[in-house]
Design an enzyme around this catalytic site. Structure first.
Site, mmCIF file in Angstrom:
data_model
loop_
_atom_site.group_PDB
_atom_site.id
_atom_site.type_symbol
_atom_site.label_atom_id
_atom_site.label_comp_id
_atom_site.label_asym_id
_atom_site.label_seq_id
_atom_site.Cartn_x
_atom_site.Cartn_y
_atom_site.Cartn_z
ATOM 1 N N LYS A 171 24.853 11.481 34.913
ATOM 2 C CA LYS A 171 26.014 12.840 34.649
ATOM 3 C C LYS A 171 25.039 13.998 34.529
ATOM 4 O O LYS A 171 23.837 14.021 34.441
ATOM 5 C CB LYS A 171 26.634 12.424 33.189
ATOM 6 C CG LYS A 171 28.030 13.407 33.406
ATOM 7 C CD LYS A 171 28.912 12.582 33.838
ATOM 8 C CE LYS A 171 30.340 13.293 33.928
ATOM 9 N NZ LYS A 171 31.540 12.284 34.160
ATOM 10 N N ASP A 177 33.713 16.648 38.282
ATOM 11 C CA ASP A 177 34.145 16.411 36.808
ATOM 12 C C ASP A 177 34.863 17.742 36.324
ATOM 13 O O ASP A 177 35.161 18.347 37.161
ATOM 14 C CB ASP A 177 32.918 15.997 35.483
ATOM 15 C CG ASP A 177 33.640 15.397 34.476
ATOM 16 O OD1 ASP A 177 34.071 14.130 34.332
ATOM 17 O OD2 ASP A 177 33.527 16.102 33.674
HETATM 18 P P1 NDP Z 1 39.421 19.545 35.723
HETATM 19 O O1 NDP Z 1 38.628 20.735 35.558
HETATM 20 O O2 NDP Z 1 40.334 19.597 36.960
HETATM 21 O O3 NDP Z 1 40.693 19.960 34.656
HETATM 22 C C1 NDP Z 1 40.427 19.777 33.172
HETATM 23 C C2 NDP Z 1 41.649 20.196 32.488
HETATM 24 O O4 NDP Z 1 41.373 19.758 31.073
HETATM 25 C C3 NDP Z 1 42.352 21.577 32.455
HETATM 26 O O5 NDP Z 1 43.590 21.496 32.657
HETATM 27 C C4 NDP Z 1 41.764 22.307 31.501
HETATM 28 O O6 NDP Z 1 42.465 23.444 30.858
HETATM 29 C C5 NDP Z 1 41.513 20.990 30.277
HETATM 30 N N1 NDP Z 1 40.344 21.283 29.493
HETATM 31 C C6 NDP Z 1 39.067 21.311 29.659
HETATM 32 N N2 NDP Z 1 38.224 21.655 28.612
HETATM 33 C C7 NDP Z 1 39.389 21.640 27.542
HETATM 34 C C8 NDP Z 1 39.130 21.742 26.155
HETATM 35 N N3 NDP Z 1 38.113 22.169 25.749
HETATM 36 N N4 NDP Z 1 40.308 21.918 25.563
HETATM 37 C C9 NDP Z 1 41.451 21.894 26.064
HETATM 38 N N5 NDP Z 1 41.708 21.596 27.461
HETATM 39 C C10 NDP Z 1 40.615 21.373 28.131
HETATM 40 O O7 NDP Z 1 38.766 18.315 35.326
HETATM 41 P P2 NDP Z 1 39.263 16.749 35.548
HETATM 42 O O8 NDP Z 1 40.611 16.747 35.619
HETATM 43 O O9 NDP Z 1 38.375 16.165 36.504
HETATM 44 O O10 NDP Z 1 38.737 16.178 33.966
HETATM 45 C C11 NDP Z 1 39.511 15.896 32.980
HETATM 46 C C12 NDP Z 1 39.001 14.809 32.166
HETATM 47 O O11 NDP Z 1 38.951 13.422 32.992
HETATM 48 C C13 NDP Z 1 37.572 14.945 31.508
HETATM 49 O O12 NDP Z 1 37.189 14.440 30.313
HETATM 50 C C14 NDP Z 1 36.676 14.100 32.721
HETATM 51 O O13 NDP Z 1 35.534 13.864 32.066
HETATM 52 C C15 NDP Z 1 37.553 13.134 32.937
HETATM 53 N N6 NDP Z 1 37.263 12.242 34.173
HETATM 54 C C16 NDP Z 1 37.263 13.144 35.292
HETATM 55 C C17 NDP Z 1 37.427 12.126 36.627
HETATM 56 C C18 NDP Z 1 37.270 12.787 37.965
HETATM 57 O O14 NDP Z 1 37.399 12.023 38.739
HETATM 58 N N7 NDP Z 1 37.511 14.024 37.861
HETATM 59 C C19 NDP Z 1 36.969 10.725 36.476
HETATM 60 C C20 NDP Z 1 37.026 10.096 35.227
HETATM 61 C C21 NDP Z 1 37.086 10.795 34.064
HETATM 62 P P3 NDP Z 1 41.705 24.871 31.084
HETATM 63 O O15 NDP Z 1 42.127 25.081 32.467
HETATM 64 O O16 NDP Z 1 42.305 25.747 29.936
HETATM 65 O O17 NDP Z 1 40.065 24.737 30.633
HETATM 66 O O1 2IT Z 2 33.858 10.562 34.372
HETATM 67 C C1 2IT Z 2 33.737 10.210 35.733
HETATM 68 O O2 2IT Z 2 33.678 9.058 36.006
HETATM 69 C C2 2IT Z 2 33.908 11.185 36.875
HETATM 70 N N1 2IT Z 2 33.709 12.446 36.550
HETATM 71 C C3 2IT Z 2 33.675 10.677 38.074
HETATM 72 C C4 2IT Z 2 32.230 10.430 38.708
HETATM 73 C C5 2IT Z 2 32.032 10.076 40.023
HETATM 74 O O3 2IT Z 2 30.799 9.877 40.477
HETATM 75 O O4 2IT Z 2 33.149 9.761 40.903
#
Ligand code: NDP
Ligand code: 2IT
Length: 450
Positions: A127, A167
């Protein structure tokens, strides 16, 4: 509980004092694999297996200087944690968020080892990211930051070495700038070095949707195994980013009614069901705030967050999908959700639920889909993107989506079977940790003491 595990957890606490999230992630995994460790305790101890599994193979930290639109030089800190490469090249996302620090990077990389093992693909755990805050930055500032970040990161990655992706705060735009700078420095179109790429330069169809869709596929499997389904369930989703949006899309396609979504300021509650086109317009096109939803749908209500419980978790729901960030749900919030009739919770985010809240859910019969299994669809389709890049070929959306559905069903089966094998009932968290750990342990033992 095994004494060996307790000793290793204590060592981790001592050696990583101040890294609260990392310690929490280690405690959660090691705390649930005792049935396997007890069977092999002498061998694991002699090989220092647990001591090695909690120590990253490499932690890289670097300076990221860049110049803002006013000509002012800014300095951020960049990270890449290459935690465990025993089953394949390090793989895992990049997070750009002001809270990023070494503890968060290590917790995410540690979780990723086990998640990636569950996908069935040959990918290790890693990561990275930066404490850079993309909010309010111009497109040119984002580009300059990404170029500076990659100028250092490129020394440490490669399609057979370490393959980053997105992420929080890193989506298709950032991956594009990162890929461009990598290609320029290396003078090599190494498509497999990053995943989540745009479709016109080596990205995979359905990668954007994969984490959210995968989460709902996993929920369907879990609910079905317990005589339930997503049909007609009232759902709330925290977050409104990549994972949240596509979890909402698939939940709606499965006949559920999603009534709330949020961001870090608050949530919108729409009794008629969230209009996802509006959320996409606000978040994917305008990069705005979720409160703007009520400008489009006046009947909806915006609720500002009032600590300690985020507003979205005060709404009554059968199914809750936390898709924002870690430690969003504590014991107090868990009690509210259970009192409101929660049936099932699926972690789209990484570690959104703390230990006390998980225990409370399990004690109260809530079906709990743990992050490292339930949100593995994103990294699984990243692995499919790597495969397509190697073949110089691309599959259709339907082909990728079908594979994703099968992968999520396999992951659920692995977690369920391991839980049953050890008499853990519907504790899919322990099941997933055990299934993943066995695979990593076998690979590490086979490769000797390294
Ligand atoms: P994005 O940046 O697209 O969206 C993040 C969302 O979460 C936004 O709505 C943001 O709101 C909110 N958020 C972020 N930080 C905080 C906080 N401290 N408190 C409250 N709300 C918060 O990210 P993703 O959708 O990609 O990721 C979301 C989650 O999913 C994370 O935990 C990530 O690690 C996990 N994840 C992502 C994957 C991927 O493929 N993208 C895969 C697996 C897991 P705001 O705009 O107000 O910050
Ligand atoms: O938390 C996760 O699994 C991710 N942000 C996606 C990682 C990836 O390599 O697609």
């Amino acid at each position: 509980m095994s004494e060996y595990i307790l000793n290793v957890i204590n060592q981790v606490k001592e050696k990583n004092a101040g890294e609260a999230q990392f310690i929490q992630a280690v405690d959660e995994v090691l705390g649930s694999i005792a049935p396997v460790v007890l069977k092999h305790e002498e061998e694991y101890k002699r090989l220092g297996l647990l001591e090695r599994i909690v120590e990253p193979e490499r932690v890289i930290s670097f300076r990221v200087p860049w110049v803002d639109d006013n000509g002012q030089t800014r300095v951020n800190r960049g990270f890449r944690v290459q935690f465990n490469g025993s089953i394949g090249p390090y793989k895992g996302g990049l997070r750009f968020h002001p809270t990023v620090n070494q503890s968060i990077m290590k917790f995410l990389a540690f979780e990723q080892i086990f998640k990636n093992a569950l996908t069935g693909f040959p990918i290790g755990g890693g990561k990275g990211g930066s404490d850079f805050d993309p909010k309010g930055k111009s497109d040119n500032e984002i580009m300059r930051f990404c170029q500076s970040f990659m100028t250092e990161l490129q020394k440490h990655i490669g399609q057979d070495v370490d393959v980053p992706a997105g992420d929080i705060g890193v989506g298709a735009r950032e991956i594009g700038y990162l890929f461009g700078q990598y290609r320029r420095i290396k003078n090599d179109f190494e498509a497999g070095v990053l995943t989540g790429k745009g479709l016109v330069y080596g990205g995979s169809l359905a990668r954007k949707e994969a984490t959210g869709y995968g989460l709902v596929y996993f929920m369907q499997e879990m609910l079905c195994a317990n005589g339930l389904s997503m049909q007609n369930k009232t759902v709330t989703i925290s977050g409104s980013g990549n994972v949240a949006i596509y979890a909402c899309e698939k939940a709606q396609a499965c006949g559920a009614k999603v009534v709330a979504m949020s961001d870090s300021n608050g949530c919108v509650y729409d009794l008629n069901g969230i209009n996802l086109d509006i959320v996409k317009e606000i978040k994917e096109v305008k990069r705005g705030r979720i409160r703007e939803y009520v400008n489009y749908v006046p009947e909806a209500v915006y609720m500002e967050n009032n600590a300690p419980t985020p507003a979205v978790y005060t709404i009554k729901a059968d199914v809750v999908l936390p898709c924002a960030t870690e430690n969003d749900i504590n014991l107090e919030t868990a009690k509210i959700l259970v009192a409101n009739g929660l049936i099932a919770l699926g972690e789209g985010a990484n570690m959104p639920t703390n230990k006390e809240a998980i225990e409370y859910f399990l004690e109260h019969g809530v079906l709990f889909a743990p992050a490292k299994a339930a949100n593995a669809g994103g990294v699984a389709v990243s692995a499919l993107e790597m495969s397509q890049n190697s073949m110089r070929y691309s599959w259709t959306f339907e082909e990728v989506d079908k594979k994703l559905e099968r992968i999520m069903a396999n992951i659920f089966a692995a977690a369920k079977n391991a839980a049953e094998e050890y008499g853990l009932g519907t504790n899919y968290l322990a099941g997933a940790n055990i299934a993943a750990f066995r695979k990593i342990a076998d690979a590490m033992i086979a490769q000797g003491v390294i």
